[in-house]
Write a protein that holds these residues in place. Structure first.
Motif, PDB file in Angstrom:
ATOM      1  N   LEU A  91      -5.797  -0.731   4.008  1.00 27.98           N
ATOM      2  CA  LEU A  91      -5.188  -0.950   2.701  1.00 27.98           C
ATOM      3  C   LEU A  91      -3.721  -1.354   2.838  1.00 27.98           C
ATOM      4  O   LEU A  91      -3.253  -2.281   2.171  1.00 27.98           O
ATOM      5  N   THR A  92      -3.000  -0.678   3.722  1.00 32.63           N
ATOM      6  CA  THR A  92      -1.589  -0.989   3.929  1.00 32.63           C
ATOM      7  C   THR A  92      -1.404  -2.402   4.469  1.00 32.63           C
ATOM      8  O   THR A  92      -0.561  -3.163   3.979  1.00 32.63           O
ATOM      9  N   ILE A  93      -2.206  -2.784   5.457  1.00 31.57           N
ATOM     10  CA  ILE A  93      -2.084  -4.116   6.048  1.00 31.57           C
ATOM     11  C   ILE A  93      -2.456  -5.197   5.041  1.00 31.57           C
ATOM     12  O   ILE A  93      -1.821  -6.252   4.974  1.00 31.57           O
ATOM     13  N   CYS A  94      -3.469  -4.952   4.228  1.00 28.23           N
ATOM     14  CA  CYS A  94      -3.885  -5.939   3.234  1.00 28.23           C
ATOM     15  C   CYS A  94      -2.851  -6.105   2.119  1.00 28.23           C
ATOM     16  O   CYS A  94      -2.685  -7.198   1.574  1.00 28.23           O
ATOM     17  N   CYS A  95      -2.167  -5.035   1.755  1.00 25.69           N
ATOM     18  CA  CYS A  95      -1.202  -5.092   0.654  1.00 25.69           C
ATOM     19  C   CYS A  95       0.203  -5.463   1.115  1.00 25.69           C
ATOM     20  O   CYS A  95       1.060  -5.789   0.285  1.00 25.69           O
ATOM     21  N   LEU A  96       0.461  -5.431   2.400  1.00 26.34           N
ATOM     22  CA  LEU A  96       1.795  -5.721   2.922  1.00 26.34           C
ATOM     23  C   LEU A  96       2.322  -7.101   2.520  1.00 26.34           C
ATOM     24  O   LEU A  96       3.493  -7.224   2.160  1.00 26.34           O
ATOM     25  N   PRO A  97       1.507  -8.165   2.520  1.00 23.58           N
ATOM     26  CA  PRO A  97       2.032  -9.472   2.097  1.00 23.58           C
ATOM     27  C   PRO A  97       2.466  -9.527   0.636  1.00 23.58           C
ATOM     28  O   PRO A  97       3.167 -10.454   0.237  1.00 23.58           O
ATOM     29  N   LEU A  98       2.082  -8.555  -0.174  1.00 23.98           N
ATOM     30  CA  LEU A  98       2.477  -8.562  -1.582  1.00 23.98           C
ATOM     31  C   LEU A  98       3.931  -8.152  -1.782  1.00 23.98           C
ATOM     32  O   LEU A  98       4.509  -8.447  -2.823  1.00 23.98           O
ATOM     33  N   PRO A 118       6.855  -9.287  -0.383  1.00 19.33           N
ATOM     34  CA  PRO A 118       7.828 -10.363  -0.594  1.00 19.33           C
ATOM     35  C   PRO A 118       7.433 -11.324  -1.719  1.00 19.33           C
ATOM     36  O   PRO A 118       8.107 -12.322  -1.935  1.00 19.33           O
ATOM     37  N   TRP A 119       6.375 -11.046  -2.470  1.00 16.74           N
ATOM     38  CA  TRP A 119       5.891 -11.978  -3.489  1.00 16.74           C
ATOM     39  C   TRP A 119       6.967 -12.281  -4.539  1.00 16.74           C
ATOM     40  O   TRP A 119       7.225 -13.450  -4.857  1.00 16.74           O
ATOM     41  N   GLY A 120       7.609 -11.278  -5.089  1.00 17.60           N
ATOM     42  CA  GLY A 120       8.608 -11.484  -6.137  1.00 17.60           C
ATOM     43  C   GLY A 120       9.800 -12.313  -5.668  1.00 17.60           C
ATOM     44  O   GLY A 120      10.137 -13.322  -6.296  1.00 17.60           O
ATOM     45  N   PRO A 121      10.455 -11.921  -4.569  1.00 20.69           N
ATOM     46  CA  PRO A 121      11.592 -12.721  -4.106  1.00 20.69           C
ATOM     47  C   PRO A 121      11.196 -14.158  -3.721  1.00 20.69           C
ATOM     48  O   PRO A 121      11.923 -15.103  -4.022  1.00 20.69           O
ATOM     49  N   LEU A 122      10.050 -14.322  -3.073  1.00 20.67           N
ATOM     50  CA  LEU A 122       9.638 -15.682  -2.710  1.00 20.67           C
ATOM     51  C   LEU A 122       9.324 -16.521  -3.943  1.00 20.67           C
ATOM     52  O   LEU A 122       9.635 -17.724  -3.985  1.00 20.67           O
ATOM     53  N   LEU A 123       8.726 -15.922  -4.951  1.00 22.27           N
ATOM     54  CA  LEU A 123       8.453 -16.645  -6.185  1.00 22.27           C
ATOM     55  C   LEU A 123       9.754 -17.084  -6.850  1.00 22.27           C
ATOM     56  O   LEU A 123       9.850 -18.213  -7.363  1.00 22.27           O
TER      57      LEU A 123
END
Length: 51
Positions: A22-29, A31-36
Motif C-alpha cells: 500500500l505504501t509503495i503504491c501510494c508513494l507516487p501520489l 508529489p502530485w499536487g506540486p507537479l500539477l
C-alpha cells in the motif's frame, strides 16, 4: 466501543506485506499536487505567449 483516536488499534489496518505494498503504491501520489502546479504554470506561460 472505543473512540477512533483512542482505545484499541484498528483491526482492519494493513500490516506486514500489505502495509508495504500500500505504501509503495501510494508513494507516487505525494508529489502530485506540486507537479500539477508546475505543469499548470508552464502551460499558462506557453499559452499566454502564443496569443
Amino acid at each position: 466501543m472505543g473512540h477512533p483516536l483512542r482505545g484499541r488499534p484498528n483491526p482492519r489496518a494493513p500490516e506486514g506485506v500489505h502495509y508495504w505494498v500500500l505504501t509503495i503504491c501510494c508513494l507516487p501520489l505525494l508529489p502530485w499536487g506540486p507537479l500539477l502546479a508546475v505543469v499548470t504554470a508552464a502551460y499558462y506561460r506557453r499559452r499566454r505567449r502564443e496569443g
